[in-house]
Scaffold this active site. Structure first.
Site, PDB file in Angstrom:
ATOM      1  N   VAL A 130       4.539  -3.524   9.603  1.00 56.01           N
ATOM      2  CA  VAL A 130       5.415  -4.371   8.792  1.00 56.01           C
ATOM      3  C   VAL A 130       6.534  -3.498   8.236  1.00 56.01           C
ATOM      4  O   VAL A 130       6.282  -2.423   7.674  1.00 56.01           O
ATOM      5  CB  VAL A 130       4.647  -5.033   7.631  1.00 56.01           C
ATOM      6  N   LYS A 164       7.335  -8.376  10.437  1.00 54.31           N
ATOM      7  CA  LYS A 164       6.051  -8.005  11.022  1.00 54.31           C
ATOM      8  C   LYS A 164       6.221  -7.987  12.535  1.00 54.31           C
ATOM      9  O   LYS A 164       6.579  -8.993  13.132  1.00 54.31           O
ATOM     10  CB  LYS A 164       4.999  -9.033  10.588  1.00 54.31           C
ATOM     11  N   ILE A 182       6.326  -0.645   5.644  1.00 59.89           N
ATOM     12  CA  ILE A 182       5.689  -0.885   4.345  1.00 59.89           C
ATOM     13  C   ILE A 182       4.230  -1.280   4.507  1.00 59.89           C
ATOM     14  O   ILE A 182       3.522  -1.450   3.534  1.00 59.89           O
ATOM     15  CB  ILE A 182       6.424  -1.982   3.528  1.00 59.89           C
ATOM     16  N   GLY A 233      -1.017  -3.301   9.813  1.00 63.00           N
ATOM     17  CA  GLY A 233      -2.179  -4.186   9.847  1.00 63.00           C
ATOM     18  C   GLY A 233      -2.721  -4.276  11.251  1.00 63.00           C
ATOM     19  O   GLY A 233      -2.242  -3.602  12.161  1.00 63.00           O
ATOM     20  N   GLY A 234      -3.738  -5.111  11.417  1.00 64.20           N
ATOM     21  CA  GLY A 234      -4.336  -5.306  12.718  1.00 64.20           C
ATOM     22  C   GLY A 234      -3.302  -5.790  13.725  1.00 64.20           C
ATOM     23  O   GLY A 234      -3.348  -5.498  14.908  1.00 64.20           O
ATOM     24  N   PHE A 235      -2.342  -6.504  13.220  1.00 69.55           N
ATOM     25  CA  PHE A 235      -1.343  -7.140  14.061  1.00 69.55           C
ATOM     26  C   PHE A 235      -0.280  -6.151  14.524  1.00 69.55           C
ATOM     27  O   PHE A 235       0.245  -6.240  15.621  1.00 69.55           O
ATOM     28  CB  PHE A 235      -0.691  -8.255  13.233  1.00 69.55           C
ATOM     29  N   GLY A 236       0.049  -5.198  13.680  1.00 71.10           N
ATOM     30  CA  GLY A 236       1.108  -4.249  14.011  1.00 71.10           C
ATOM     31  C   GLY A 236       1.702  -3.718  12.731  1.00 71.10           C
ATOM     32  O   GLY A 236       1.044  -3.692  11.698  1.00 71.10           O
ATOM     33  N   ASP A 275      -8.812 -15.997   5.478  1.00 65.98           N
ATOM     34  CA  ASP A 275      -8.746 -14.564   5.223  1.00 65.98           C
ATOM     35  C   ASP A 275      -8.205 -14.319   3.819  1.00 65.98           C
ATOM     36  O   ASP A 275      -7.271 -13.541   3.629  1.00 65.98           O
ATOM     37  CB  ASP A 275      -7.895 -13.876   6.294  1.00 65.98           C
TER      38      ASP A 275
END
Ligand SMILES: *[C@@H]1O[C@H](CO)[C@@H](O)[C@H](O)[C@H]1NC(C)=O
Ligand SMILES: *[C@@H]1O[C@H](CO)[C@@H](O)[C@H](O)[C@H]1NC(C)=O
Ligand SMILES: *[C@@H]1O[C@H](CO)[C@@H](O)[C@H](O)[C@H]1NC(C)=O
Ligand SMILES: *[C@@H]1O[C@H](CO)[C@@H](O)[C@H](O)[C@H]1NC(C)=O
Ligand SMILES: *[C@@H]1O[C@H](CO)[C@@H](O)[C@H](O)[C@H]1NC(C)=O
Ligand SMILES: *[C@@H]1O[C@H](CO)[C@@H](O)[C@H](O)[C@H]1NC(C)=O
Ligand SMILES: *[C@@H]1O[C@H](CO)[C@@H](O)[C@H](O)[C@H]1NC(C)=O
Ligand SMILES: *[C@@H]1O[C@H](CO)[C@@H](O)[C@H](O)[C@H]1NC(C)=O
Ligand SMILES: *[C@@H]1O[C@H](CO)[C@@H](O)[C@H](O)[C@H]1NC(C)=O
Ligand SMILES: *[C@@H]1O[C@H](CO)[C@@H](O)[C@H](O)[C@H]1NC(C)=O
Ligand SMILES: *[C@@H]1O[C@H](CO)[C@@H](O)[C@H](O)[C@H]1NC(C)=O
Ligand SMILES: *[C@@H]1O[C@H](CO)[C@@H](O)[C@H](O)[C@H]1NC(C)=O
Length: 820
Positions: free
Chosen positions: A499, A513, A491, A494-497, A609
């Protein structure tokens, strides 16, 4: 539950035991461990036998020492205490009782303490904590005179329950008796309806993984019910002491009329509870209008499960028994009428559960009172009440050391500090310079304060094993929930990975996430996020459900937010346009979340953020702030700001933060101001596809505001909806948030107050439409491609410089800043 068992009561208790042997045949717990700690002989108490932990085979105690003590004779002869309290176990080091669990379900854990006099161990000086599974049941034992029983219920999902006693340095722990009993499944529901301090109901909240501590268990009608008259050995105390105006009530009793049903059995509450009640004494005056209220002391800052027990043992000859039920003056159930329940028959018991949200109030009060229905008589009845404290996000039941707001001294310091610096407005060039500088520093291999903070504890498992944060999920459970990370369930990226949407076994919808491979910075954000989320729980902050650090994974599991991001609803997707009222409500919700972060604990948390993509909407379009990966603890008391490498998202960054790299809560306020304009205008913060002067939303909006053309930039789908006063107020707040200097910006608290005011100025406009939405389809005018894009690419190079840079930057800064 703290119950002081006075000797007199005990006498009664013990004597009634002898007469009443035949009580419960109904419930036979699968797990039923009753331990008389430190004893060499089994002890009967009531209708039960507590096993001597020295001789019993089923207890499994691991302790560095083997110390049990007997109460000195004169210590117990002064009061006729239960034999259970004649012995105790002493622990001078960390010790565990371990029980094998046959039924994975909720269990009662009852801890009996009686600090008797002993020549070697002064038990009233004992300092220790007690924990079980991931929960800290007692963080710092406080000695009480006489005996006390603390009762908890925990969902045990493994085949072993470990109860750990940890003495503080130079002290010891003790316990006189303990009980571990599996509970009937129907006793504690999977979820219950929540009630807000504001009075709005926010739907159901899951209780599945929560531990509960019994705070009060009260029998209305003025009679105590001892444990042996309850199939689950609960003690019910008389409501007498809790009644606010006892002259307004009448105690009534008729136990023979109680007729249990399949859905409400004796497991829920005994006949002695349903068979007595406190009713409103209207003095047969049909015009009387009173509330009957009970007051309870509770720890502030916790949520409570409140259960009301009803059974009409008195008014069974009338046609309507409608009355109102309140918790903390908020309506829990209006016009509640036992007689109108489906398949109601005389004497049928009934109960209702509610969860109260955290509040600062050290009192919890419940009331019953007259319904406003015309045919309602001033009648109301309550038979029993239970209040159970729900563990906080740290997994314990203790009031935080200090929840008081920051002292005024801090605030003054902050203001002086900020004011002494000069404020400069910032251009793109400066960003460039800063970025380059940082890159160089990075290249030279400097470790920034940020990263030191993040990695000093070293290996990832070490980070979590020591603290009791969140819930650790097995990797396989997450694989199962996400269909082995199926691409079809992604869905967001993001920068993190990525989701994923997922469904846990208990059918809880979750967002999962999953981080990429472990790197220091990823690890730092992962850790920060989990720490923040597990410390701070609030209606307007996305809640943490758990995490997984198995197999070097970095996975965070959140509550699922049905309606995605605010950004999507404003312009980035095809959702129907949000009404102005809804936008204001969302704005207020997000402001509440941030205000809580800034002021909810002794040290402010700065989100860093804040942007529309980090404000999520639940199924009712209620806003929750998300993504705490960049959050930082705010300045210490003696500091005015936190110096830190610039992080955040381009377009939302506080200019003061950019120039000075000094972080305060006001940086979030700035970003929030940007979000407010996004909400008003329904377009991206930076839209390179637009003509140059319009690219930067904030600049453009400020310019329009100066020239009095603000109406031109308001999201066209809002045309005609916004009351001018409401609009003016809104823009005024947004402008203040965007002040160049932090000191000139309002606090989130002020913003919140003013937003509520803007909502009031809007009046009831748009309130009644079905889902609070206008149904016009999305026809936002600012497409990212198309004509305006062409305009952009044919513009002169000179004009383009800033534009193309911002586009590049939007990309680069994001990546760059996330990476650093
Ligand atoms: C203590 O209570 C028990 C049981 O109720 C009774 O038999 C005994 O006589 C009492 N002892 C004293 C000293 O009161
Ligand atoms: C004490 O109680 C335990 C558990 O109920 C039982 O196994 C044991 O036989 C009892 N011992 C005596 C001496 O009654
Ligand atoms: C005692 O508890 C330990 C874990 O704390 C467990 O490994 C062991 O099997 C248990 N022994 C018995 C007899 O239950
Ligand atoms: C603990 O000490 C008691 C005597 O105080 C003794 O009977 C018992 O066997 C000891 N238990 C263990 C496990 O050492
Ligand atoms: C406690 O009393 C019991 C008998 O009542 C005795 O067997 C035991 O040794 C005593 N324990 C201590 C530590 O004095
Ligand atoms: C007690 O149990 C905890 C958690 O199960 C474990 O980490 C600890 O080593 C145990 N302590 C002792 C003394 O057995
Ligand atoms: C035990 O400690 C308490 C609290 O420190 C103290 O008031 C009391 O006198 C002590 N009792 C004995 C018997 O030493
Ligand atoms: C909410 O919880 C109650 C139990 O307290 C349950 O009866 C009801 O079905 C739940 N509603 C939803 C929508 O889950
Ligand atoms: C209790 O209720 C039953 C059934 O309605 C009734 O027959 C009986 O008289 C009542 N007892 C009292 C004391 O009111
Ligand atoms: C209790 O309710 C059942 C039906 O649920 C009914 O058959 C029975 O007669 C009732 N008993 C009394 C004493 O009212
Ligand atoms: C209903 O019963 C109550 C007492 O049980 C009595 O005071 C009242 O008058 C009765 N009402 C009717 C309408 O019979
Ligand atoms: C009863 O309490 C509710 C909630 O606090 C309040 O709205 C209502 O006015 C009260 N009624 C009376 C008669 O005091």
């Amino acid at each position: 539950m703290m119950v002081n068992v006075r000797s007199f009561e005990l006498l009664l208790w013990l004597s009634s035991v002898l007469c009443l042997v035949s009580v419960s045949t109904a419930f036979d717990p699968v797990d039923n461990y009753l331990i008389d700690c430190g004893s060499f002989t089994n002890t009967s108490a009531g209708n039960r036998v507590f096993a001597a932990d020295h001789t019993s085979t089923f207890t499994n105690l691991s302790s560095p020492q083997n110390i049990s003590i007997n109460a000195s004779l004169n210590s117990i002869s002064s009061g006729n205490y239960s034999r259970l309290y004649h012995t105790a176990r002493i622990f001078t080091g960390p010790s565990n009782y371990s029980f094998s669990i046959k039924k994975q379900a909720r269990h009662f854990i009852r801890l009996h303490f009686f600090p008797f006099v002993h020549e070697t161990y002064n038990m009233s000086t004992a300092k220790f904590s007690v924990s079980s599974q991931s929960f800290t049941l007692i963080k710092d034992y406080q000695s009480q005179e006489g005996s006390s029983v603390k009762e908890y219920s925990l969902n045990i999902a493994s085949d072993r329950l470990v109860l750990s006693f940890t003495p503080f340095a130079n002290s010891f722990a003790f316990i006189n008796a303990l009980e571990v009993i599996s509970l009937p499944d129907e006793l504690i529901p999977q979820s219950a309806k929540t009630i807000d301090p504001q009075g709005s109901s926010t739907g159901n909240q899951s209780l599945q993984r929560q531990a509960l501590e019994t705070v009060a268990r009260v029998n209305m009608g003025g009679k105590d019910v001892p444990p042996q008259n309850d199939v689950l050995w609960r003690r019910w105390v008389s409501d007498d002491a809790y009644l606010k105006h006892s002259n307004l009530v009448m105690f009534v009793s008729n136990t023979s009329i109680v007729n249990f049903t399949d859905s409400v059995t004796e497991n829920i509450a005994p006949r002695d509870v349903y068979g007595t009640a406190t009713i409103v004494n209207s003095g047969s005056d049909p015009n009387s209008n009173v509330n009957v209220t009970w007051n309870f002391d509770v720890d502030p800052g916790f949520e409570f499960l409140v259960r009301f027990h009803f059974c009409d043992i008195y008014f069974n000859n009338i046609s309507s028994l409608a009355f109102n039920v309140y918790i903390n003056s908020r309506s829990a159930q209006l016009d509640f009428d036992l007689h109108k329940l489906p398949s109601y028959a005389a004497g049928n018991p009934y109960y209702m559960d509610f969860i109260t949200r955290e509040s600062d109030n050290p009192k919890l009060h419940v009331s019953i009172g007259r319904s406003t229905l015309v045919d309602a008589f001033p009648n109301a009845i309550l038979n029993g009440l239970e209040i159970m404290k729900i563990n906080n996000s740290r997994g314990d039941f203790d009031v935080a050391e200090s929840t008081s707001p920051k002292s005024s001294k801090t605030r003054v310091g902050l203001i002086v500090g900020v004011a002494s610096g000069s404020c400069i407005s910032v251009g793109l060039a400066l960003v460039l310079v800063l970025l380059c500088r940082r890159r160089n520093r990075l290249a030279r291999g400097h470790l920034k304060a940020d990263e030191q903070f993040a990695v000093k504890e070293g290996h990832i498992s070490a980070i979590f094993s020591s603290s009791k944060i969140g819930y650790r999920f097995p990797f396989v459970a997450i694989q199962e929930a996400t269909d082995n990370f199926s691409e079809s369930l992604v869905i967001g990226i993001g920068g993190f990975g990525k989701v994923y949407r997922g469904v846990l076994r208990d059918e809880t919808k979750v967002a999962v996430k999953r981080g990429g491979t472990q790197s220091h910075q990823g690890l730092a954000e992962f850790r920060t996020e989990i720490e923040m989320l597990s410390q701070f729980r609030h209606r307007h902050l996305v809640s943490l459900i758990g995490y997984c650090d198995e197999r070097n994974e970095m996975i965070i599991i959140y509550e699922y937010m049905e309606n995605g991001t605010l950004k999507d609803h404003l312009y980035a997707s095809n959702f129907p346009s949000l009404s102005w009222r809804k936008r204001l409500e969302i704005c207020i919700g997000a402001a509440r979340g941030l205000h809580y972060l800034h002021t909810g604990s002794t040290k402010a948390i700065i989100h860093r953020d804040v942007k529309s993509a980090n404000i999520l909407l639940d199924e009712n379009l209620m806003a929750k702030v998300a993504d705490f990966g960049l959050s930082k603890i705010g300045p210490d008391l003696d500091q005015t700001h936190v110096s830190t490498a610039v992080k955040g998202s381009f377009g939302y960054l506080d200019p003061e933060y950019l120039t000075k790299q000094q972080l305060t809560e006001k940086s979030d306020v700035y970003s929030f101001g940007v979000v407010m304009f996004e909400i008003l205008c329904g377009r991206p913060v930076i839209d390179p596809s637009l003509p140059r002067e319009k690219v930067n939303l904030v600049e453009w909006a400020m310019k329009c505001q100066e020239t009095g053309q603000l109406e031109d930039i308001v999201d066209p789908t809002l045309t005609g909806q916004i009351k001018p006063d409401s609009l003016n107020k809104f823009v005024e707040i947004a402008e203040k948030c965007l002040a160049q200097c932090g000191i000139d910006r309002p606090s989130m608290g002020d913003v919140l107050w003013n937003l509520e005011y803007a909502l009031q100025l809007q009046g009831d406009e748009g309130k009644s439409s079905p889902k609070g939405e206008t149904s016009s389809p999305n026809n936002h005018s600012h497409s990212q491609t198309g004509l305006s894009n062409t305009e952009f690419s044919t513009a002169s190079v000179g004009d383009l410089a800033g534009v193309s840079m911002s586009k590049v930057f939007a990309q680069m800064v994001r990546e760059e800043m996330r990476e650093m």
